[in-house]
Design a protein around this motif. Structure first.
Motif, PDB file in Angstrom:
ATOM      1  N   MET A  17       0.693  -1.113  -0.061  1.00 19.37           N
ATOM      2  CA  MET A  17      -0.187   0.012   0.155  1.00 19.37           C
ATOM      3  C   MET A  17       0.970   1.249  -0.139  1.00 19.37           C
ATOM      4  SD  MET A  17      -3.465  -0.273  -0.095  1.00 19.37           S
ATOM      5  CE  MET A  17      -4.754  -1.362  -0.159  1.00 19.37           C
ATOM      6  N   ARG A  18       2.029   1.234   0.672  1.00 19.79           N
ATOM      7  CA  ARG A  18       2.689   2.283   0.641  1.00 19.79           C
ATOM      8  C   ARG A  18       3.490   2.678  -0.525  1.00 19.79           C
ATOM      9  NH1 ARG A  18       8.060   3.405   4.885  1.00 19.79           N
ATOM     10  NH2 ARG A  18       8.094   5.641   4.716  1.00 19.79           N
ATOM     11  N   ASP A  19       3.739   1.519  -1.321  1.00 25.60           N
ATOM     12  CA  ASP A  19       4.240   1.694  -2.687  1.00 25.60           C
ATOM     13  C   ASP A  19       3.459   2.123  -3.463  1.00 25.60           C
ATOM     14  OD1 ASP A  19       6.599   0.600  -1.697  1.00 25.60           O
ATOM     15  OD2 ASP A  19       6.169  -1.634  -2.596  1.00 25.60           O
ATOM     16  N   ALA A  20       2.078   1.966  -3.269  1.00 20.06           N
ATOM     17  CA  ALA A  20       1.037   2.690  -4.219  1.00 20.06           C
ATOM     18  C   ALA A  20       0.827   3.897  -3.986  1.00 20.06           C
ATOM     19  CB  ALA A  20      -0.323   1.793  -4.046  1.00 20.06           C
ATOM     20  N   GLY A  21       0.979   4.484  -2.726  1.00 19.06           N
ATOM     21  CA  GLY A  21       0.975   5.980  -2.325  1.00 19.06           C
ATOM     22  C   GLY A  21       0.405   6.242  -0.971  1.00 19.06           C
ATOM     23  N   LEU A  22       0.198   5.134  -0.207  1.00 13.71           N
ATOM     24  CA  LEU A  22      -0.212   5.377   1.143  1.00 13.71           C
ATOM     25  C   LEU A  22       0.523   6.342   1.898  1.00 13.71           C
ATOM     26  CD1 LEU A  22      -2.251   4.441   3.479  1.00 13.71           C
ATOM     27  CD2 LEU A  22      -0.954   2.659   3.861  1.00 13.71           C
ATOM     28  N   GLY A  23       0.063   7.427   2.687  1.00 14.23           N
ATOM     29  CA  GLY A  23       0.924   8.382   3.216  1.00 14.23           C
ATOM     30  C   GLY A  23       0.838   7.898   4.945  1.00 14.23           C
ATOM     31  N   SER A  24      -0.137   7.536   5.528  1.00 11.98           N
ATOM     32  CA  SER A  24      -0.174   7.083   6.861  1.00 11.98           C
ATOM     33  C   SER A  24      -1.623   6.454   7.003  1.00 11.98           C
ATOM     34  CB  SER A  24      -0.148   8.335   7.801  1.00 11.98           C
ATOM     35  OG  SER A  24      -1.292   9.208   7.392  1.00 11.98           O
ATOM     36  N   MET A  25      -1.855   6.150   8.377  1.00  9.38           N
ATOM     37  CA  MET A  25      -2.896   5.341   8.775  1.00  9.38           C
ATOM     38  C   MET A  25      -3.942   6.024   9.622  1.00  9.38           C
ATOM     39  SD  MET A  25      -1.760   1.336   9.003  1.00  9.38           S
ATOM     40  CE  MET A  25      -3.329   0.995   9.888  1.00  9.38           C
ATOM     41  N   PRO A  26      -5.309   5.940   9.557  1.00 10.23           N
ATOM     42  CA  PRO A  26      -5.920   6.698  10.727  1.00 10.23           C
ATOM     43  C   PRO A  26      -5.907   5.475  11.949  1.00 10.23           C
ATOM     44  CG  PRO A  26      -7.330   5.543   9.004  1.00 10.23           C
ATOM     45  CD  PRO A  26      -5.866   5.267   8.383  1.00 10.23           C
ATOM     46  N   GLY A  27      -6.738   6.101  12.767  1.00 12.22           N
ATOM     47  CA  GLY A  27      -6.741   5.067  14.111  1.00 12.22           C
ATOM     48  C   GLY A  27      -8.067   4.185  14.532  1.00 12.22           C
ATOM     49  N   GLY A  28      -8.997   4.246  13.413  1.00  8.20           N
ATOM     50  CA  GLY A  28     -10.228   3.611  13.601  1.00  8.20           C
ATOM     51  C   GLY A  28      -9.877   2.208  13.652  1.00  8.20           C
ATOM     52  N   GLY A  29     -11.274   1.457  14.263  1.00  9.52           N
ATOM     53  CA  GLY A  29     -11.168   0.232  14.609  1.00  9.52           C
ATOM     54  C   GLY A  29     -10.751  -0.359  15.851  1.00  9.52           C
ATOM     55  N   ALA A  30     -10.145   0.563  16.652  1.00 12.10           N
ATOM     56  CA  ALA A  30      -9.645   0.188  18.245  1.00 12.10           C
ATOM     57  C   ALA A  30     -11.002  -0.024  18.929  1.00 12.10           C
ATOM     58  CB  ALA A  30      -8.809   1.432  18.674  1.00 12.10           C
ATOM     59  N   GLU A  31     -12.016   0.792  18.771  1.00 13.37           N
ATOM     60  CA  GLU A  31     -12.976   0.728  19.520  1.00 13.37           C
ATOM     61  C   GLU A  31     -12.564   0.658  21.195  1.00 13.37           C
ATOM     62  OE1 GLU A  31     -14.470   1.572  17.228  1.00 13.37           O
ATOM     63  OE2 GLU A  31     -14.180   0.096  15.663  1.00 13.37           O
ATOM     64  N   ILE A  32     -13.043  -0.469  21.871  1.00 12.19           N
ATOM     65  CA  ILE A  32     -12.430  -0.866  23.157  1.00 12.19           C
ATOM     66  C   ILE A  32     -11.644  -2.289  23.127  1.00 12.19           C
ATOM     67  CG2 ILE A  32     -12.960  -1.401  25.675  1.00 12.19           C
ATOM     68  CD1 ILE A  32     -13.335   1.299  25.226  1.00 12.19           C
ATOM     69  N   PHE A  33     -10.313  -1.946  23.721  1.00  8.55           N
ATOM     70  CA  PHE A  33      -9.499  -3.332  23.427  1.00  8.55           C
ATOM     71  C   PHE A  33     -10.081  -4.500  24.424  1.00  8.55           C
ATOM     72  CE2 PHE A  33      -5.856  -0.334  22.139  1.00  8.55           C
ATOM     73  CZ  PHE A  33      -6.193  -0.427  20.845  1.00  8.55           C
TER      74      PHE A  33
ATOM     75  N   CYS B  21      -4.147   6.875  16.610  1.00  9.26           N
ATOM     76  CA  CYS B  21      -5.034   6.153  17.373  1.00  9.26           C
ATOM     77  C   CYS B  21      -6.275   6.628  18.134  1.00  9.26           C
ATOM     78  CB  CYS B  21      -3.999   5.342  18.559  1.00  9.26           C
ATOM     79  SG  CYS B  21      -3.161   6.775  19.414  1.00  9.26           S
ATOM     80  N   THR B  22      -7.329   5.606  18.490  1.00  2.96           N
ATOM     81  CA  THR B  22      -8.542   6.067  18.918  1.00  2.96           C
ATOM     82  C   THR B  22      -9.225   5.133  19.916  1.00  2.96           C
ATOM     83  OG1 THR B  22      -9.763   4.705  17.145  1.00  2.96           O
ATOM     84  CG2 THR B  22      -9.146   6.725  16.504  1.00  2.96           C
ATOM     85  N   MET B  23     -10.246   5.890  20.662  1.00  2.00           N
ATOM     86  CA  MET B  23     -10.768   4.917  21.397  1.00  2.00           C
ATOM     87  C   MET B  23     -12.301   5.272  21.237  1.00  2.00           C
ATOM     88  SD  MET B  23     -10.825   4.858  25.598  1.00  2.00           S
ATOM     89  CE  MET B  23     -11.274   6.718  25.955  1.00  2.00           C
ATOM     90  N   LEU B  24     -13.433   4.288  20.981  1.00  5.52           N
ATOM     91  CA  LEU B  24     -14.736   4.660  21.274  1.00  5.52           C
ATOM     92  C   LEU B  24     -15.399   4.423  22.443  1.00  5.52           C
ATOM     93  CD1 LEU B  24     -17.074   5.264  19.050  1.00  5.52           C
ATOM     94  CD2 LEU B  24     -17.538   2.856  19.116  1.00  5.52           C
ATOM     95  N   TYR B  25     -15.858   5.497  22.996  1.00  8.77           N
ATOM     96  CA  TYR B  25     -16.390   5.411  24.561  1.00  8.77           C
ATOM     97  C   TYR B  25     -17.597   5.872  24.446  1.00  8.77           C
ATOM     98  CZ  TYR B  25     -15.978  10.548  24.519  1.00  8.77           C
ATOM     99  OH  TYR B  25     -16.252  11.896  24.101  1.00  8.77           O
TER     100      TYR B  25
ATOM    101  N   LEU C  28      -2.340   1.543  24.431  1.00 10.12           N
ATOM    102  CA  LEU C  28      -1.942   2.264  23.498  1.00 10.12           C
ATOM    103  C   LEU C  28      -0.364   3.136  23.890  1.00 10.12           C
ATOM    104  CD1 LEU C  28      -5.193   4.366  22.490  1.00 10.12           C
ATOM    105  CD2 LEU C  28      -3.816   2.716  21.211  1.00 10.12           C
ATOM    106  N   ARG C  29      -0.618   3.333  25.240  1.00  5.80           N
ATOM    107  CA  ARG C  29       0.862   4.023  25.588  1.00  5.80           C
ATOM    108  C   ARG C  29       1.935   3.279  25.941  1.00  5.80           C
ATOM    109  NH1 ARG C  29       0.044   6.228  31.809  1.00  5.80           N
ATOM    110  NH2 ARG C  29       0.508   4.079  32.416  1.00  5.80           N
ATOM    111  N   GLU C  30       1.677   1.553  26.184  1.00  3.74           N
ATOM    112  CA  GLU C  30       2.657   0.759  26.110  1.00  3.74           C
ATOM    113  C   GLU C  30       3.247   0.630  24.623  1.00  3.74           C
ATOM    114  OE1 GLU C  30       1.176  -2.055  29.846  1.00  3.74           O
ATOM    115  OE2 GLU C  30       0.686  -2.702  27.813  1.00  3.74           O
ATOM    116  N   LEU C  31       2.293   0.625  23.546  1.00  3.33           N
ATOM    117  CA  LEU C  31       2.701   0.322  22.105  1.00  3.33           C
ATOM    118  C   LEU C  31       3.753   1.596  21.814  1.00  3.33           C
ATOM    119  CD1 LEU C  31       3.082  -0.997  19.649  1.00  3.33           C
ATOM    120  CD2 LEU C  31       0.881  -0.349  18.925  1.00  3.33           C
TER     121      LEU C  31
END
Length: 380
Positions: free
Chosen positions: A169-185, A219-223, A239-242
């Motif tokens: 994806m980066r080779d295709a032109g991806l610049g960065s990633m959003p943080g969605g999909g984290a919801e609550i771990f 990164c995100t959190m859905l609350y 998140l802090r640990e990563l």
């Protein structure tokens, strides 16, 4: 707990923050206690916010692209998804995608935020092709695309590794990633919301891999749904640990749950007081993440403004064509002008500064707003 004990406990936490000592799980849970005055929590978060980011309120000029709403998953909190044969289901054509890029360019956008459904009839090459097409046609626009859930789906489609998918994806032109999909771990909550999609381990591993190959991510959190204070603080600590290991998260965005048109529509959406408390606690817990964003689309304009005094230093951007949260009942405008954004930040007593996706200063030509360059990284 007697009031004197609350005061003593809060003083302990304040002393930690003032001496830049890391807060614990128990500290975070305590700060969520309604008996702890919100204003005092906010003042403490503002101390950290100004230590890290001065008096600046960041914004960018961006647009959203949701290429399809057809999705194999049926997350209980989602009002955006559609079945293949549902009348509201869609998948954008190349022509529509290029048109969206043209519109973004003509409106001076520096970023396109690209996320959508996991369309089981669309191959991996279709998703990759969106990035390649936009990058070739409008190379100056930064493409922030694909949540970890989508990257996990691409792994399934291609039978390739995380690193292979991200690098391709980066080779295709991806610049960065959003943080969605984290919801609550925490699995107690995650299994109730979205038991079949990318689990916590996968989400964290995908972001770690992205950081390792040089991609910055959010990164995100859905609350504000079925979770409790413990689950929120547990989420922030993971998140802090990563971030301790990789340093690749550039901004954290707390996302307020909007229940309308979801399978959890019996739940009342979070109050503005809960929004501000969560913003402030996030700033205090995430001592190693530079920026905290008050996403006005979800919070509402007034709460997002107030959040600039409760730990947030970023109000997001103009946000053209946002669909996901408006489908879930968000009543905010679908786009704000640059002057309006600047005015909101200034009205909150902050200095508005335009940044690009990866937090560099944006410089625009005085007589042609659509022409711009990225400069040095933002700093206090």
């Amino acid at each position: 707990m007697p009031a004197t004990d609350y005061a003593a406990r809060f003083r302990e936490i304040r002393d930690k923050v003032e001496s830049e000592e890391r807060l614990s799980l128990d500290d975070g849970i305590f700060l969520y206690d309604p008996a702890v005055p919100l204003q005092e929590v906010g003042q403490l978060a503002n101390l950290v916010r100004e230590r890290k980011n001065g008096n600046v309120g960041y914004f960018n000029i961006n647009t959203h692209l949701n290429p399809t709403n057809v999705c194999v998953y049926r997350c209980r909190f989602c009002a955006f998804r559609s079945d293949l044969r549902d009348p509201k289901g869609y998948a954008m054509s190349d022509e529509q995608i290029v048109e969206r890029g043209r519109e973004a360019t003509e409106n001076g956008c520096t970023e396109m935020h690209i996320v959508g459904g996991l369309h089981h009839k669309m191959p991996y090459e279709w998703y990759r092709g969106i990035i390649e097409l936009l990058n070739k046609t409008y190379p100056q626009i930064h493409l922030k695309a694909w949540t970890a859930v989508e990257i996990n789906w691409f792994e399934f489609q291609t039978k390739k590794s995380k690193q292979w998918v991200l690098q391709d994806m980066r080779d295709a032109g991806l610049g960065s990633m959003p943080g969605g999909g984290a919801e609550i771990f925490h699995p107690e909550v995650r299994d109730q919301l979205c038991e079949h999609k990318a689990n916590t381990h996968e989400w964290l591993q995908i972001h770690q891999t992205a950081h390792e190959i040089g991609l910055r991510t959010n990164c995100t959190m859905l609350y504000g749904h079925v979770e409790q204070a413990y689950h929120r603080i547990d989420h922030l600590i993971r998140l802090r640990e990563l971030q301790d290991r990789t340093g690749g998260f550039q901004v954290f965005i707390p996302l307020a749950f909007h229940p309308e048109n979801t399978k959890l529509d019996n739940i009342k959406k979070p109050s503005a007081l809960m929004d501000l408390r969560t913003m402030a606690i996030s700033r205090l817990m995430l001592d190693n993440v530079q920026h905290i964003k008050a996403y006005w689309i979800m919070l509402g304009i007034e709460t997002a403004q107030t959040a600039l005094a409760y730990g947030a230093d970023d109000i997001d951007g103009t946000v053209r064509h946002e669909l996901i949260y408006h489908d879930a009942g968000a009543t905010t405008p679908e786009c704000l002008s640059v002057d309006h954004i600047k005015g909101l930040i200034a009205e909150a007593g902050r200095d508005p500064v335009e940044r690009d996706t990866v937090y560099n200063h944006v410089h625009r030509e005085p007589h042609d707003f659509t022409k711009w360059t990225s400069g040095a990284p933002v700093s206090v």
